[in-house]
Design an enzyme around this catalytic site. Structure first.
Site, PDB file in Angstrom:
ATOM      1  N   GLU A 122      90.459  -1.199  -0.846  1.00  0.00           N
ATOM      2  CA  GLU A 122      89.738  -2.058   0.094  1.00  0.00           C
ATOM      3  C   GLU A 122      90.706  -3.138   0.585  1.00  0.00           C
ATOM      4  O   GLU A 122      91.499  -3.675  -0.197  1.00  0.00           O
ATOM      5  CB  GLU A 122      88.575  -2.693  -0.678  1.00  0.00           C
ATOM      6  CG  GLU A 122      87.785  -3.737   0.057  1.00  0.00           C
ATOM      7  CD  GLU A 122      86.755  -4.415  -0.871  1.00  0.00           C
ATOM      8  OE1 GLU A 122      86.008  -5.267  -0.388  1.00  0.00           O
ATOM      9  OE2 GLU A 122      86.719  -4.097  -2.087  1.00  0.00           O
ATOM     10  N   ASP A 129      98.920 -10.248 -15.758  1.00  0.00           N
ATOM     11  CA  ASP A 129     100.109 -10.609 -14.948  1.00  0.00           C
ATOM     12  C   ASP A 129      99.678 -11.653 -13.914  1.00  0.00           C
ATOM     13  O   ASP A 129      99.868 -11.478 -12.710  1.00  0.00           O
ATOM     14  CB  ASP A 129     100.659  -9.354 -14.258  1.00  0.00           C
ATOM     15  CG  ASP A 129     102.009  -9.611 -13.580  1.00  0.00           C
ATOM     16  OD1 ASP A 129     102.624 -10.661 -13.848  1.00  0.00           O
ATOM     17  OD2 ASP A 129     102.441  -8.758 -12.786  1.00  0.00           O
TER      18      ASP A 129
HETATM   19  N1  ATP Z   1      93.637  -5.231  -1.353  1.00  0.00           N
HETATM   20  C1  ATP Z   1      94.449  -5.997  -0.619  1.00  0.00           C
HETATM   21  N2  ATP Z   1      94.074  -6.413   0.609  1.00  0.00           N
HETATM   22  C2  ATP Z   1      94.900  -7.157   1.366  1.00  0.00           C
HETATM   23  N3  ATP Z   1      96.130  -7.559   0.980  1.00  0.00           N
HETATM   24  C3  ATP Z   1      96.553  -7.192  -0.241  1.00  0.00           C
HETATM   25  C4  ATP Z   1      95.738  -6.399  -1.113  1.00  0.00           C
HETATM   26  N4  ATP Z   1      96.410  -6.195  -2.270  1.00  0.00           N
HETATM   27  C5  ATP Z   1      97.591  -6.829  -2.127  1.00  0.00           C
HETATM   28  N5  ATP Z   1      97.695  -7.425  -0.910  1.00  0.00           N
HETATM   29  C6  ATP Z   1      98.868  -8.166  -0.397  1.00  0.00           C
HETATM   30  O1  ATP Z   1      99.967  -7.246  -0.294  1.00  0.00           O
HETATM   31  C7  ATP Z   1     101.149  -7.777  -0.869  1.00  0.00           C
HETATM   32  C8  ATP Z   1     101.735  -6.824  -1.913  1.00  0.00           C
HETATM   33  O2  ATP Z   1     100.770  -6.461  -2.881  1.00  0.00           O
HETATM   34  P1  ATP Z   1     101.058  -6.359  -4.442  1.00  0.00           P
HETATM   35  O3  ATP Z   1     101.367  -7.723  -4.968  1.00  0.00           O
HETATM   36  O4  ATP Z   1      99.916  -5.645  -5.052  1.00  0.00           O
HETATM   37  O5  ATP Z   1     102.354  -5.443  -4.423  1.00  0.00           O
HETATM   38  P2  ATP Z   1     103.460  -5.137  -5.527  1.00  0.00           P
HETATM   39  O6  ATP Z   1     104.629  -4.501  -4.846  1.00  0.00           O
HETATM   40  O7  ATP Z   1     102.824  -4.352  -6.635  1.00  0.00           O
HETATM   41  O8  ATP Z   1     103.835  -6.585  -5.941  1.00  0.00           O
HETATM   42  P3  ATP Z   1     104.326  -7.409  -7.177  1.00  0.00           P
HETATM   43  O9  ATP Z   1     105.632  -7.898  -6.761  1.00  0.00           O
HETATM   44  O10 ATP Z   1     103.267  -8.507  -7.261  1.00  0.00           O
HETATM   45  O11 ATP Z   1     104.305  -6.519  -8.406  1.00  0.00           O
HETATM   46  C9  ATP Z   1     100.770  -9.122  -1.464  1.00  0.00           C
HETATM   47  O12 ATP Z   1     101.324 -10.113  -0.630  1.00  0.00           O
HETATM   48  C10 ATP Z   1      99.278  -9.217  -1.403  1.00  0.00           C
HETATM   49  O13 ATP Z   1      98.881 -10.470  -0.955  1.00  0.00           O
END
Ligand code: ATP
Length: 286
Positions: free
Chosen positions: A91, A194
């Site tokens: 979502e 985390d």
């Molecule tokens: N469901 C969502 N809806 C909108 N934006 C999102 C959603 N989930 C994450 N984001 C945005 O997308 C970006 C990346 O997401 P996320 O932090 O999950 O990625 P990651 O590569 O696993 O990061 P991390 O470095 O935190 O491990 C973040 O800036 C977050 O704000």
């Protein structure tokens, strides 16, 4: 994002994806906003060999938190691997800058999550912290769990990566002994695992969402120590949380012991800039 992946995601959603916008923010994966005629969705992709497993455990973590009905998480629409690309389809949360009230609600709802308990520390499955494996073998003693499942594997990895020398890694026995003295009378709480400021979102109607969890049952103060490691949580958040789960000064004095886990993870993921802080905390305790 490849055409094959877009076609697969469209089939999962039951609606053609018309636009794909790359998003910034993640260190580990690529993030996208996907647009159909009527809705937006969020998708993370990653080409690492273990990406599909990483996203499968993230899905389990999100669904575990969702099942508690304490704090929201984005709905999971699908996960898997297409060609060599792992993906997680969620979502889309339209996020806004949090105000005081939003922080209060985040603190309040996190405390409700932390009240979800079990009769062990650990979790049914191993998962990941960032892109590193996180072992969750169950243990009934918190200090044993924290040393054996959290600190020790990261110390070993840092030594293997030549980020710490053999003499800079405390002995397992010393850590077990000291942590057994310091970490007593602790109840298992369901943790996000985390909880830095990049891992919550406040939606445009003020609803807090947790994202990117690394769930397990542990000491609730681990999540709270992580909120204080890199900042980004307001005084209202702590006031609201502590109305449910009071934290005394003694406990806050040991934040850095719990932060050591995350700093070791950062040392292993991002390199030497985390070394001085790691070394200082190791010298304080061990
Ligand atoms: N469901 C969502 N809806 C909108 N934006 C999102 C959603 N989930 C994450 N984001 C945005 O997308 C970006 C990346 O997401 P996320 O932090 O999950 O990625 P990651 O590569 O696993 O990061 P991390 O470095 O935190 O491990 C973040 O800036 C977050 O704000």
């Amino acid at each position: 994002m490849t055409d094959i992946l877009i076609a697969h995601l469209s089939a999962l959603l039951g609606a053609p994806i018309k636009n794909v916008f790359p998003l910034s923010g993640g260190d580990i994966s690529q993030a996208y906003c996907l647009q159909t005629d009527t809705e937006r969705f969020f998708c993370k992709t990653n080409n690492a060999g273990n990406a599909a497993t990483m996203f499968a455990t993230e899905k389990t973590g999100l669904e575990t938190i969702r099942a508690t009905s304490t704090i929201k998480v984005p709905r999971v629409y699908g996960n898997g691997k297409i060609d060599a690309t792992g993906f997680l389809l969620l979502e889309f949360i339209e996020a806004q800058r949090p105000n005081h009230q939003d922080f209060e609600r985040l603190g309040d709802e996190l405390a409700q999550l932390h009240k979800v308990s079990a009769d062990y520390f650990g979790w049914e499955n191993d998962n990941f912290i960032g892109s590193l494996p996180q072992s969750n073998t169950k243990n009934t003693a918190w200090s044993n769990f924290f040393v054996k499942e959290r600190l020790w594997p990261q110390f070993i990895r840092a030594q293997e990566n030549r980020l710490l020398t053999h003499s800079e890694v405390p002995s397992l026995n010393a850590m077990l002994h000291i942590c057994a003295l310091l970490l007593q009378d602790i109840n298992p709480s369901l943790l996000h695992g985390d909880l830095w400021s990049g891992n919550y979102l406040i939606s445009s109607n003020g609803t807090p969402y947790l994202i990117d969890p690394a769930v397990y049952f542990g000491d609730a103060k681990v999540d709270m120590a992580m909120t204080r490691l890199f900042g980004g949580f307001s005084p209202e958040f702590y006031r609201a949380y502590e109305a449910h789960i009071p934290t005394n000064k003694w406990e806050q004095g040991y934040d850095d012991l719990y932060q050591l886990y995350y700093l070791l993870v950062h040392l292993n993921l991002f390199g030497r800039s985390y070394y001085p802080t790691v070394k200082k905390i190791v010298e304080r305790y061990f």
